[in-house]
Design a protein around this motif. Structure first.
Motif, PDB file in Angstrom:
ATOM      1  N   SER A 184       0.830  -1.220   0.000  1.00 22.54           N
ATOM      2  CA  SER A 184       0.000   0.000   0.000  1.00 22.54           C
ATOM      3  C   SER A 184       0.863   1.268   0.000  1.00 22.54           C
ATOM      4  O   SER A 184       0.400   2.328  -0.423  1.00 22.54           O
ATOM      5  CB  SER A 184      -0.935   0.007   1.210  1.00 22.54           C
ATOM      6  OG  SER A 184      -0.205   0.144   2.410  1.00 22.54           O
ATOM      7  N   GLY A 185       2.108   1.136   0.485  1.00 20.50           N
ATOM      8  CA  GLY A 185       2.970   2.314   0.545  1.00 20.50           C
ATOM      9  C   GLY A 185       3.923   2.460  -0.626  1.00 20.50           C
ATOM     10  O   GLY A 185       4.676   3.445  -0.702  1.00 20.50           O
ATOM     11  N   MET A 186       3.921   1.520  -1.566  1.00 20.78           N
ATOM     12  CA  MET A 186       4.841   1.573  -2.701  1.00 20.78           C
ATOM     13  C   MET A 186       4.478   2.713  -3.654  1.00 20.78           C
ATOM     14  O   MET A 186       3.327   2.845  -4.071  1.00 20.78           O
ATOM     15  CB  MET A 186       4.822   0.251  -3.471  1.00 20.78           C
ATOM     16  CG  MET A 186       5.606  -0.869  -2.802  1.00 20.78           C
ATOM     17  SD  MET A 186       5.627  -2.360  -3.862  1.00 20.78           S
ATOM     18  CE  MET A 186       6.804  -3.366  -2.976  1.00 20.78           C
ATOM     19  N   GLU A 187       5.445   3.523  -3.996  1.00 22.10           N
ATOM     20  CA  GLU A 187       5.220   4.622  -4.942  1.00 22.10           C
ATOM     21  C   GLU A 187       5.134   4.083  -6.365  1.00 22.10           C
ATOM     22  O   GLU A 187       4.369   4.569  -7.196  1.00 22.10           O
ATOM     23  CB  GLU A 187       6.362   5.638  -4.849  1.00 22.10           C
ATOM     24  CG  GLU A 187       6.453   6.358  -3.521  1.00 22.10           C
ATOM     25  CD  GLU A 187       5.308   7.338  -3.318  1.00 22.10           C
ATOM     26  OE1 GLU A 187       4.718   7.760  -4.322  1.00 22.10           O
ATOM     27  OE2 GLU A 187       4.995   7.653  -2.154  1.00 22.10           O
ATOM     28  N   ASN A 188       5.952   3.060  -6.644  1.00 23.87           N
ATOM     29  CA  ASN A 188       6.008   2.500  -7.993  1.00 23.87           C
ATOM     30  C   ASN A 188       4.953   1.396  -8.132  1.00 23.87           C
ATOM     31  O   ASN A 188       5.088   0.310  -7.557  1.00 23.87           O
ATOM     32  CB  ASN A 188       7.408   1.936  -8.241  1.00 23.87           C
ATOM     33  CG  ASN A 188       7.598   1.504  -9.681  1.00 23.87           C
ATOM     34  OD1 ASN A 188       6.687   0.960 -10.296  1.00 23.87           O
ATOM     35  ND2 ASN A 188       8.785   1.755 -10.228  1.00 23.87           N
ATOM     36  N   ILE A 189       3.881   1.689  -8.877  1.00 26.97           N
ATOM     37  CA  ILE A 189       2.777   0.745  -8.999  1.00 26.97           C
ATOM     38  C   ILE A 189       3.211  -0.544  -9.685  1.00 26.97           C
ATOM     39  O   ILE A 189       2.815  -1.648  -9.291  1.00 26.97           O
ATOM     40  CB  ILE A 189       1.601   1.398  -9.761  1.00 26.97           C
ATOM     41  CG1 ILE A 189       0.986   2.491  -8.887  1.00 26.97           C
ATOM     42  CG2 ILE A 189       0.537   0.366 -10.122  1.00 26.97           C
ATOM     43  CD1 ILE A 189      -0.125   3.258  -9.542  1.00 26.97           C
ATOM     44  N   ASP A 190       4.032  -0.425 -10.714  1.00 29.75           N
ATOM     45  CA  ASP A 190       4.472  -1.625 -11.435  1.00 29.75           C
ATOM     46  C   ASP A 190       5.273  -2.548 -10.513  1.00 29.75           C
ATOM     47  O   ASP A 190       5.182  -3.772 -10.612  1.00 29.75           O
ATOM     48  CB  ASP A 190       5.316  -1.231 -12.653  1.00 29.75           C
ATOM     49  CG  ASP A 190       4.475  -0.578 -13.737  1.00 29.75           C
ATOM     50  OD1 ASP A 190       3.258  -0.816 -13.756  1.00 29.75           O
ATOM     51  OD2 ASP A 190       5.035   0.193 -14.543  1.00 29.75           O
ATOM     52  N   GLU A 191       6.059  -1.942  -9.621  1.00 34.44           N
ATOM     53  CA  GLU A 191       6.823  -2.752  -8.677  1.00 34.44           C
ATOM     54  C   GLU A 191       5.884  -3.499  -7.727  1.00 34.44           C
ATOM     55  O   GLU A 191       6.094  -4.672  -7.411  1.00 34.44           O
ATOM     56  CB  GLU A 191       7.762  -1.839  -7.870  1.00 34.44           C
ATOM     57  CG  GLU A 191       8.680  -2.596  -6.926  1.00 34.44           C
ATOM     58  CD  GLU A 191       9.541  -1.667  -6.086  1.00 34.44           C
ATOM     59  OE1 GLU A 191      10.139  -2.142  -5.114  1.00 34.44           O
ATOM     60  OE2 GLU A 191       9.596  -0.452  -6.397  1.00 34.44           O
ATOM     61  N   MET A 192       4.830  -2.814  -7.291  1.00 36.57           N
ATOM     62  CA  MET A 192       3.852  -3.459  -6.414  1.00 36.57           C
ATOM     63  C   MET A 192       3.181  -4.633  -7.136  1.00 36.57           C
ATOM     64  O   MET A 192       3.044  -5.731  -6.590  1.00 36.57           O
ATOM     65  CB  MET A 192       2.787  -2.453  -5.981  1.00 36.57           C
ATOM     66  CG  MET A 192       1.743  -3.052  -5.053  1.00 36.57           C
ATOM     67  SD  MET A 192       0.262  -2.043  -4.894  1.00 36.57           S
ATOM     68  CE  MET A 192      -0.597  -2.466  -6.398  1.00 36.57           C
ATOM     69  N   ILE A 193       2.773  -4.404  -8.376  1.00 35.95           N
ATOM     70  CA  ILE A 193       2.100  -5.462  -9.143  1.00 35.95           C
ATOM     71  C   ILE A 193       3.036  -6.656  -9.353  1.00 35.95           C
ATOM     72  O   ILE A 193       2.622  -7.817  -9.215  1.00 35.95           O
ATOM     73  CB  ILE A 193       1.603  -4.898 -10.493  1.00 35.95           C
ATOM     74  CG1 ILE A 193       0.478  -3.900 -10.236  1.00 35.95           C
ATOM     75  CG2 ILE A 193       1.126  -6.016 -11.408  1.00 35.95           C
ATOM     76  CD1 ILE A 193       0.072  -3.130 -11.465  1.00 35.95           C
ATOM     77  N   ASP A 194       4.289  -6.383  -9.659  1.00 34.11           N
ATOM     78  CA  ASP A 194       5.245  -7.478  -9.844  1.00 34.11           C
ATOM     79  C   ASP A 194       5.374  -8.300  -8.567  1.00 34.11           C
ATOM     80  O   ASP A 194       5.453  -9.533  -8.615  1.00 34.11           O
ATOM     81  CB  ASP A 194       6.616  -6.912 -10.241  1.00 34.11           C
ATOM     82  CG  ASP A 194       6.643  -6.415 -11.680  1.00 34.11           C
ATOM     83  OD1 ASP A 194       5.726  -6.789 -12.439  1.00 34.11           O
ATOM     84  OD2 ASP A 194       7.557  -5.640 -12.028  1.00 34.11           O
ATOM     85  N   SER A 195       5.388  -7.619  -7.418  1.00 38.05           N
ATOM     86  CA  SER A 195       5.503  -8.325  -6.142  1.00 38.05           C
ATOM     87  C   SER A 195       4.284  -9.212  -5.899  1.00 38.05           C
ATOM     88  O   SER A 195       4.408 -10.343  -5.428  1.00 38.05           O
ATOM     89  CB  SER A 195       5.636  -7.321  -4.985  1.00 38.05           C
ATOM     90  OG  SER A 195       6.795  -6.528  -5.135  1.00 38.05           O
ATOM     91  N   VAL A 196       3.094  -8.696  -6.227  1.00 39.07           N
ATOM     92  CA  VAL A 196       1.867  -9.469  -6.021  1.00 39.07           C
ATOM     93  C   VAL A 196       1.823 -10.666  -6.976  1.00 39.07           C
ATOM     94  O   VAL A 196       1.502 -11.789  -6.585  1.00 39.07           O
ATOM     95  CB  VAL A 196       0.616  -8.576  -6.225  1.00 39.07           C
ATOM     96  CG1 VAL A 196      -0.659  -9.412  -6.155  1.00 39.07           C
ATOM     97  CG2 VAL A 196       0.576  -7.470  -5.173  1.00 39.07           C
ATOM     98  N   LYS A 197       2.182 -10.431  -8.234  1.00 38.76           N
ATOM     99  CA  LYS A 197       2.096 -11.496  -9.246  1.00 38.76           C
ATOM    100  C   LYS A 197       3.047 -12.650  -8.957  1.00 38.76           C
ATOM    101  O   LYS A 197       2.783 -13.795  -9.326  1.00 38.76           O
ATOM    102  CB  LYS A 197       2.368 -10.919 -10.642  1.00 38.76           C
ATOM    103  CG  LYS A 197       1.234 -10.038 -11.135  1.00 38.76           C
ATOM    104  CD  LYS A 197       1.539  -9.413 -12.476  1.00 38.76           C
ATOM    105  CE  LYS A 197       1.342 -10.380 -13.608  1.00 38.76           C
ATOM    106  NZ  LYS A 197       1.397  -9.685 -14.918  1.00 38.76           N
TER     107      LYS A 197
END
Length: 360
Positions: free
Chosen positions: A253-266
Motif C-alpha cells: 500500500s505504501g509503494m510509490e512505484n505501482i508496477d513494482e507493487m504489481i510485480d511483487s503481487v504477481k
C-alpha cells in the motif's frame, strides 16, 4: 491431503453435477447486455419469465413495481441457498453452511444500522436475505426487538456473538459500524480456516477458496487505501490467513512505484485470472472499477478451481457466488434504469463472467 475425489460416492457426484447444471442455467453475458437496452417495464416482464417467477407471483399481492422485483430476487436467492444446503451431502454441507455464515453478518449489520438510524422494521426487512443460519423467523424476532442491546442479547449462542457483544457499544456511540464489520469478517474467516484445517475430508479445496477470498479482500483494501500513511490503521483493516502477510500488504500500500507493487503481487499469485485487474491498476482506473474487477477475477479463479477439484466444495461455492452476483446484477440494472443512469454506469457496477474469462 488429496482433495480430488473423482471416484467418490454417488451423493457427492450427484451434488457437484447438479451445481454445474445450475451454473449453466444462470443468465449469460449477452442477456445482461440485452436487458441494458430495455425499458424498466420490459425488464420487469423479462425477470418474471425467468427462474424468479415463483417468488414474484407470491409477493405480487403485497408489493409492486421495483420493490416487488427487488424483494422477489432476494427471496429467490435465500430459497435457492436453502435448497442447496438440503441437496449437498456430508462434509460438503458443513462447508456450505460455514460459507453462508457471511449472510448472518450482512443481515445483522443491516438490522443494527437500520435500527440505529431509525429506519422502520418493515423497510429493513425488505432488504434482508435470510440465507445464513439466521432464518426468516429468527430475523423477524430480531427486528421486533426495541433496542440494539436486546438484539445482541438475542444472538447468544451464535458463533459470532462474542464479536457483536464486544463491538456494539462503540459502534452505537460513534454511529459507525465499520470497525464491527471488520472484526466480524476477521472472525468469520478464522472460523472458515479452522474448519478447513480440521482434518475433515475436502478441507484442502475449501482452504483454497478461503485464501482466495481473503486475498481478494485484502487486495481491495490495498487498492482503496493506497497513498495513506497511517500503517497501523491499514494493518487493522487486513484479514489474516491469505497468501500475503500483513507486513507485505502494508508495504504494497505504501509503494510509490505501482508496477513494482504489481510485480511483487504477481510473484505470489501465479494465476492469470487477475491480470486484467493488475493492468487496470497500472492504468490508475477508479477504485470502484478495480473492486468489480477483483470480484470478477475471483470468480474466474473459482471456476478454474472447480475444474481442478470437480468433486469437492469448489463447484458448490462457485455456483453460490455466481447466483449471488446474478441477483446483484439484476438489482443494479433495475435500480439503474429507475434512476435513468447511463448504461455504461450501470455496467460498471455489474459482475459478469463470460465463460472462463472475465468480460470486465
Amino acid at each position: 491431503m488429496a482433495a480430488v475425489n473423482t471416484t467418490g460416492p454417488a451423493p457427492y457426484i450427484y451434488a457437484c453435477t447438479r451445481m454445474r447444471v445450475r451454473k449453466a442455467s444462470l443468465l449469460p453475458h449477452e442477456e445482461y447486455m440485452r436487458m441494458l437496452n430495455m425499458e424498466l417495464p420490459e425488464i420487469a416482464r423479462f425477470i418474471e419469465e425467468t427462474n424468479y417467477k415463483t417468488e414474484i407471483d407470491e409477493l405480487a399481492s403485497s408489493f409492486s413495481g421495483i420493490d416487488l422485483m427487488e424483494i422477489g430476487l432476494s427471496w429467490n436467492l435465500a430459497k435457492e441457498y436453502q435448497r442447496i444446503i438440503a441437496l449437498v451431502p456430508g462434509h460438503l454441507k458443513a462447508f456450505t453452511k460455514s460459507y453462508l455464515l457471511k449472510w448472518d453478518i450482512l443481515n445483522m449489520l443491516t438490522i443494527l444500522r437500520g435500527k440505529n438510524q431509525g429506519v422502520s422494521a418493515g423497510k429493513i426487512k425488505e432488504i434482508l436475505i435470510p440465507a445464513g443460519s439466521l432464518d426468516k423467523d429468527s430475523l423477524d424476532k430480531l427486528l421486533a426487538e426495541d433496542s440494539t442491546d436486546r438484539i445482541i442479547d438475542s444472538l447468544k449462542g451464535h458463533m459470532l456473538y462474542d464479536v457483536f457483544e464486544q463491538e456494539i457499544a462503540a459502534a452505537v456511540e460513534s454511529g459507525s459500524f465499520s470497525r464491527m464489520e471488520n472484526e466480524l469478517y476477521k472472525a468469520y474467516y478464522a472460523i472458515l480456516i479452522k474448519e478447513s484445517k480440521s482434518g475433515v475430508r475436502g478441507g484442502h479445496a475449501f482452504l483454497k477458496y478461503v485464501r482466495l477470498d481473503i486475498d481478494t479482500k485484502n487486495l481491495e483494501t490495498v487498492f482503496r487505501v493506497k497513498g495513506e500513511t497511517d500503517t497501523e490503521s491499514i494493518r487493522n483493516l487486513l484479514i489474516d490467513g491469505g497468501s500475503f502477510s500483513a507486513d507485505e500488504l502494508v508495504r504494497f500500500s505504501g509503494m510509490e512505484n505501482i508496477d513494482e507493487m504489481i510485480d511483487s503481487v504477481k510473484k505470489r499469485m501465479k494465476t492469470g485470472s487477475f491480470d486484467a485487474v493488475f493492468e487496470a491498476v497500472s492504468e490508475k482506473k477508479p477504485v470502484q472499477e478495480l473492486e468489480v474487477g477483483l470480484i470478477t477475477a475471483k470468480l474466474a479463479e473459482m471456476d478454474r478451481l472447480s475444474k481442478l477439484y470437480p468433486m469437492s466444495v469448489a463447484p458448490i461455492l462457485l455456483y453460490l457466488e455466481m447466483k449471488h452476483y446474478e441477483v446483484t446484477n439484476l438489482r443494479a440494472i433495475a435500480r439503474g434504469k429507475e434512476s435513468n443512469l447511463p448504461n455504461e454506469n450501470i455496467k460498471a457496477c455489474m459482475v459478469v463472467l463470460n465463460g472462463n474469462s472475465s468480460s470486465w
